[in-house]
Design an enzyme around this catalytic site. Sequence first.
Site: not given
Length: 405
Positions: A49, A94-96
């Site tokens: 994201v 962001a992050k994943g």
Amino acid sequence: MVRFNDAAKIVGLDDETYEVLKRPHKVVIVSLPVTMDNGRKKVFEGYRVIHSNILGPAKGGIRFDLGVHLDEVKALAAWMTWKCAVVDIPYGGAKGGVICDPRSMSVGELERLTRAYTSALVDVFGPDQDIPAPDMGTGQREMAWLMDEYSKAQGRTVNAVVTGKPLVLGGSLGRVEATGRGVMVSTLSAMNKMQINPAKAICAIQGFGNVGSNTATLLEERGLKICAISDHTGAFYNDKGINLAAAIAYKNANNGILHGFRGGDDISNAELLELAVDVLIPAAKEDVITLENAHNIKARLIVEGANGPTSASADSVLFKNEVSVVPDILANAGGVTVSYFEWVQNRIGYKWPLDRVNRRTDRVMKDAFEKVYKTAVEFKISLRLAAYVVAISKVAETYKYRGGY
Ligand code: NAD
């Protein structure tokens, strides 16, 4: 969202910008078939994201955990936007994550999963687009695989695509201690404003991993007495001060845990949080200071080494009781700051010595603290709300200049 909404009101954010900032810019869901050691394919679900790329390329960790959930990844991505903005580094958030249990997987399975995830997101990642980093369940090893897989797809070595890499692959000196260092600078800055003398200050620290143990050591070096430490196996109190070198040596020789440590009296983690100390540093996990225990906190200053250790409902109790809280998005931003320095070093192709990394980290953290403190005084609000005000104002102003469709 509670804190974002409160700060948005203070900033006077217009409806249009509010609508833009409350939603993620991009959400990618990937399906990852991976050959397991038994020869069968298992399909994992992964996410990335990007909450915002208004300030620059997006930045955020990758989590390997069974509890990974898209809504949580979205929230963590937004958190990264505010964290980068508050310390004034030119990144979006962001992050994943991948839903998996890394502890039950072999090294080979983890490598194939990391490479499959990278390959599926090869058009999303990039040094000018989105730069991942380690988070829960991933570390230097996974970042090395990610860099290699991405580089193969580009046909050249691109080490700036990821941070938190091993030193030999272009990792930065000082990255391991960076978050603890930022917590130390934030603590001393806040103590200075509150006129608490470090040489007379007593401090308790929850969590003795990367952030907790480095913060403890750095604060002790500056004169504070660390009277209590803990990890998930127990907490220890010593009114003469914990011998930190002994605690670290004990932990390293004891499978990374403090259980059985003899350098203090056994107390519980709940008791540690309520000790009569000057400074309390939660550096373990989220939601440990809640509506239930907030009114029992005796520390004058809380510095959030962990992400989200104070639940939103506890904020007003602490504010009413005049407990100052240096919020996570400011206090633990030393890590992302040195990640940024790692990326800068990769891009100029030159390695900075440790003293330069530390000096620049200290300056970034001090400047950010001053800005947040000034904002808190100006609006008569908590440092947490002030940090959100600083962050949201910066992103909103940049958005106004850049414009939309
Ligand atoms: P870590 O895994 O190295 O250490 C975590 C520590 O917390 C361990 O000592 C563990 O035993 C302890 N712990 C876990 N559950 C506990 C509990 N219920 N009670 C008491 N102690 C408990 O992790 P870390 O990298 O030090 O991260 C700690 C926190 O800081 C997390 O919230 C993380 O998101 C945040 N953070 C870390 C970094 C970084 O650079 N490492 C950067 C920003 C924020």
